[in-house]
Write a protein that holds these residues in place. Structure first.
Motif, mmCIF file in Angstrom:
data_model
loop_
_atom_site.group_PDB
_atom_site.id
_atom_site.type_symbol
_atom_site.label_atom_id
_atom_site.label_comp_id
_atom_site.label_asym_id
_atom_site.label_seq_id
_atom_site.Cartn_x
_atom_site.Cartn_y
_atom_site.Cartn_z
ATOM 1 N N ALA A 334 28.433 -8.955 -41.311
ATOM 2 C CA ALA A 334 28.329 -8.534 -39.675
ATOM 3 C C ALA A 334 27.521 -9.119 -39.073
ATOM 4 N N GLN A 335 26.563 -9.765 -39.448
ATOM 5 C CA GLN A 335 25.757 -10.494 -38.608
ATOM 6 C C GLN A 335 26.547 -11.592 -37.601
ATOM 7 N N VAL A 336 27.226 -12.219 -38.317
ATOM 8 C CA VAL A 336 27.838 -13.418 -37.564
ATOM 9 C C VAL A 336 29.068 -12.703 -36.495
ATOM 10 N N ALA A 337 29.479 -10.997 -36.800
ATOM 11 C CA ALA A 337 30.027 -10.523 -36.223
ATOM 12 C C ALA A 337 29.040 -9.997 -34.378
ATOM 13 N N SER A 338 28.171 -9.302 -34.661
ATOM 14 C CA SER A 338 26.863 -9.046 -33.282
ATOM 15 C C SER A 338 27.396 -10.367 -33.165
ATOM 16 N N ALA A 339 26.346 -11.027 -33.652
ATOM 17 C CA ALA A 339 25.850 -12.434 -32.841
ATOM 18 C C ALA A 339 27.494 -12.847 -32.165
ATOM 19 N N ARG A 340 28.994 -13.397 -31.801
ATOM 20 C CA ARG A 340 29.734 -12.959 -31.631
ATOM 21 C C ARG A 340 29.923 -12.618 -29.669
ATOM 22 N N GLU A 341 29.509 -10.820 -30.601
ATOM 23 C CA GLU A 341 29.989 -9.913 -29.255
ATOM 24 C C GLU A 341 29.114 -9.570 -28.757
ATOM 25 N N THR A 342 27.576 -10.586 -28.889
ATOM 26 C CA THR A 342 26.303 -10.029 -27.632
ATOM 27 C C THR A 342 26.249 -11.131 -26.864
ATOM 28 N N ILE A 343 26.498 -12.706 -27.811
ATOM 29 C CA ILE A 343 25.924 -13.635 -27.382
ATOM 30 C C ILE A 343 27.172 -14.246 -26.192
ATOM 31 N N PRO A 344 26.817 -15.051 -25.028
ATOM 32 C CA PRO A 344 27.333 -15.599 -24.356
ATOM 33 C C PRO A 344 28.430 -16.781 -25.418
ATOM 34 N N ASN A 345 30.285 -16.729 -24.654
ATOM 35 C CA ASN A 345 30.425 -18.218 -25.409
ATOM 36 C C ASN A 345 30.181 -19.190 -24.341
ATOM 37 N N ASP A 346 28.983 -19.788 -24.409
ATOM 38 C CA ASP A 346 28.891 -21.371 -23.499
ATOM 39 C C ASP A 346 27.908 -22.101 -24.479
ATOM 40 N N THR A 347 27.912 -22.937 -24.554
ATOM 41 C CA THR A 347 27.065 -23.721 -25.053
ATOM 42 C C THR A 347 25.556 -23.639 -24.317
ATOM 43 N N ALA A 348 25.041 -22.707 -23.957
ATOM 44 C CA ALA A 348 23.373 -23.002 -23.157
ATOM 45 C C ALA A 348 23.149 -22.768 -23.917
ATOM 46 N N ALA A 349 22.765 -22.022 -24.545
ATOM 47 C CA ALA A 349 21.454 -21.689 -25.951
ATOM 48 C C ALA A 349 21.408 -22.963 -26.666
ATOM 49 N N LEU A 350 22.744 -23.344 -27.357
ATOM 50 C CA LEU A 350 22.128 -24.719 -28.384
ATOM 51 C C LEU A 350 21.843 -25.765 -27.383
ATOM 52 N N GLN A 351 22.025 -25.885 -26.222
ATOM 53 C CA GLN A 351 22.188 -26.874 -25.457
ATOM 54 C C GLN A 351 20.120 -26.759 -25.737
ATOM 55 N N SER A 352 20.232 -25.689 -24.860
ATOM 56 C CA SER A 352 18.613 -25.273 -24.600
ATOM 57 C C SER A 352 17.698 -25.321 -25.700
ATOM 58 N N LEU A 354 18.551 -27.518 -28.397
ATOM 59 C CA LEU A 354 18.405 -28.982 -28.498
ATOM 60 C C LEU A 354 17.471 -29.751 -27.606
ATOM 61 N N ARG A 355 17.348 -29.238 -26.789
ATOM 62 C CA ARG A 355 16.467 -30.083 -25.484
ATOM 63 C C ARG A 355 15.045 -29.714 -25.382
ATOM 64 N N GLY A 356 14.868 -28.923 -26.019
ATOM 65 C CA GLY A 356 13.407 -27.846 -26.450
ATOM 66 C C GLY A 356 12.263 -28.901 -26.335
ATOM 67 N N ARG A 357 11.191 -27.643 -26.780
ATOM 68 C CA ARG A 357 9.546 -28.541 -26.477
ATOM 69 C C ARG A 357 10.362 -28.518 -28.576
ATOM 70 N N ASP A 358 11.100 -28.016 -29.501
ATOM 71 C CA ASP A 358 11.240 -28.205 -30.668
ATOM 72 C C ASP A 358 11.160 -29.825 -31.582
ATOM 73 N N THR A 359 12.302 -30.117 -30.934
ATOM 74 C CA THR A 359 12.334 -31.632 -30.855
ATOM 75 C C THR A 359 12.648 -32.811 -29.907
ATOM 76 N N TRP A 360 12.195 -33.767 -30.497
ATOM 77 C CA TRP A 360 11.294 -35.494 -30.024
ATOM 78 C C TRP A 360 12.474 -36.495 -31.062
ATOM 79 N N THR A 361 12.240 -37.241 -29.694
ATOM 80 C CA THR A 361 12.997 -39.100 -29.860
ATOM 81 C C THR A 361 12.127 -39.618 -31.103
ATOM 82 N N VAL A 362 11.790 -39.847 -31.797
ATOM 83 C CA VAL A 362 11.094 -41.309 -32.907
ATOM 84 C C VAL A 362 12.187 -42.744 -32.021
#
Length: 362
Positions: A334-352, A354-362
């Motif tokens: 049910a949670q997955v279905a809800s997320a699919r309905e409410t979150i736009p189907n694009d990669t912006a959130a994922l890129q945000s 991956l490139r956010g402040r919680d990641t770093w390069t070693v």
């Protein structure tokens, strides 16, 4: 036994009907028999092992479910009982020590069209696999767990296990075990399992009845099966089979007063915050506890489980708890279905992310 419509022999218990464990699992119109669930593998256990009778009971029970064999999966860990998947004509997964509940968790989440079973032993489930077991129960995963308890490590040649009684002399405890054993039913209830049962390997009717309830129950169902290891712990449950067993075995049936003995001369009564055994002739009929596995609070079921001690003076058999609670499976989908309905189907959130402040390069 309570059926899916919340009744006992036609008596309405006021239980709201819900989906069964196998809702969504494909069924077959072809009549099935026990031999249809018998694989071509040679069954290899020690002569007299309780696993034989359990295997035969389960083979003869599975046709009742009417499910397609290719949609049934038995997952096992390591131990004598864990050879089970080889001997059933279903899909099977012989996994690693103690991790069968974890693998079953992933499988049942990924495939709602599967009937997922776990076969494990007292050492496999309650020692190295303890955390995996309790969290599968806590999450209420839609799986059925069969815990074979012979109170010994059989595959590794006779060391004491987490269910061995205090003072048990084995190869690893030559002067007697010092550990207080687990009561598997109490442990499961403490982990908030929604279905908990116990049966004896040689009691085919009693085992089948508990298996039937576990197989119908949507959510985490665990059945402790007491069994004999004729090589390393022979006769460990003989007091529950031979003369005098009727004064030790307490069989519980939903909606019925709890009495036992050859002529029902003993009964279960409330005692303080728990339960105790009394002589039926010494108490009023209304003081005898009427078994109800559907009570939401597990306190009653837990008190019932505490009547069973390591000396097998009184051992309760049957269904201890059978309550309805949302499964992790259904909530996750049910949670997955809800997320699919409410979150736009694009990669912006994922890129945000991956490139956010919680990641770093070693």
């Amino acid at each position: 036994m309570t059926d899916l419509m919340g009744s006992i022999s036609g008596v309405d218990l006021g239980i709201t009907p819900g989906p069964s464990k196998t809702s969504g699992v494909p069924t077959t119109d072809v009549p099935q028999k026990g031999k249809d669930f018998t694989s071509d593998q040679e069954v290899r256990w020690c002569p007299g092992c309780g696993d034989y009778v359990i295997l035969n009971t389960i083979r003869n029970f599975l046709p009742e479910l009417g499910l397609k064999r290719e949609n049934m999966v038995f997952v096992s860990g390591i131990g004598c009982s864990s050879r089970f998947p080889y001997y059933l004509e279903t899909y099977g997964f012989h996994s690693i020590h103690g991790r069968a509940p974890t693998i079953a968790t992933g499988l049942t989440l990924a495939r709602d069209d599967l009937s997922v079973w776990v076969v494990t032993g007292d050492g496999d489930a309650l020692s190295i696999g303890g955390n995996h077991l309790i969290h599968a129960l806590r999450r209420n995963m839609n799986i059925t767990i069969l815990l074979f308890n012979n109170r010994i490590y059989g595959l590794t040649k006779g060391q004491y296990s987490p269910t061995s009684e205090v003072g048990k002399v084995t190869k690893s405890t030559p002067m007697g075990s010092l550990d207080t054993p687990f009561n598997p039913v109490s442990l499961a209830l403490g982990a908030e399992a929604t279905f908990v049962g116990r049966a004896l390997d040689s009691d085919r009717a009693g085992l089948t009845a508990v298996l039937r309830g576990a197989a119908e129950h949507r959510g985490a169902a665990i059945v402790e099966i007491l069994q004999d290891c004729p090589i390393f712990n022979d006769g460990s449950f003989d007091v529950l089979r031979k003369d005098g067993a009727e004064e030790r075995v307490i069989r519980v049936t939903q909606g019925e007063p709890i009495t036992f003995g050859a002529d029902g001369e003993y009964c279960v009564v409330r005692s303080g915050f728990g339960l105790d055994v009394a002589k039926t002739a010494d108490v009023a009929a209304e003081d005898i506890v009427v078994h109800d596995a559907t009570i939401a609070d597990p306190a009653y079921s837990f008190a019932l489980s505490r009547l069973s001690d390591q000396n097998l003076e009184h051992t309760v058999m049957g269904i201890f708890r059978q309550v309805s609670r949302p499964t992790y499976n259904d909530q996750a989908r049910a949670q997955v279905a809800s997320a699919r309905e409410t979150i736009p189907n694009d990669t912006a959130a994922l890129q945000s992310l991956l490139r956010g402040r919680d990641t770093w390069t070693v």
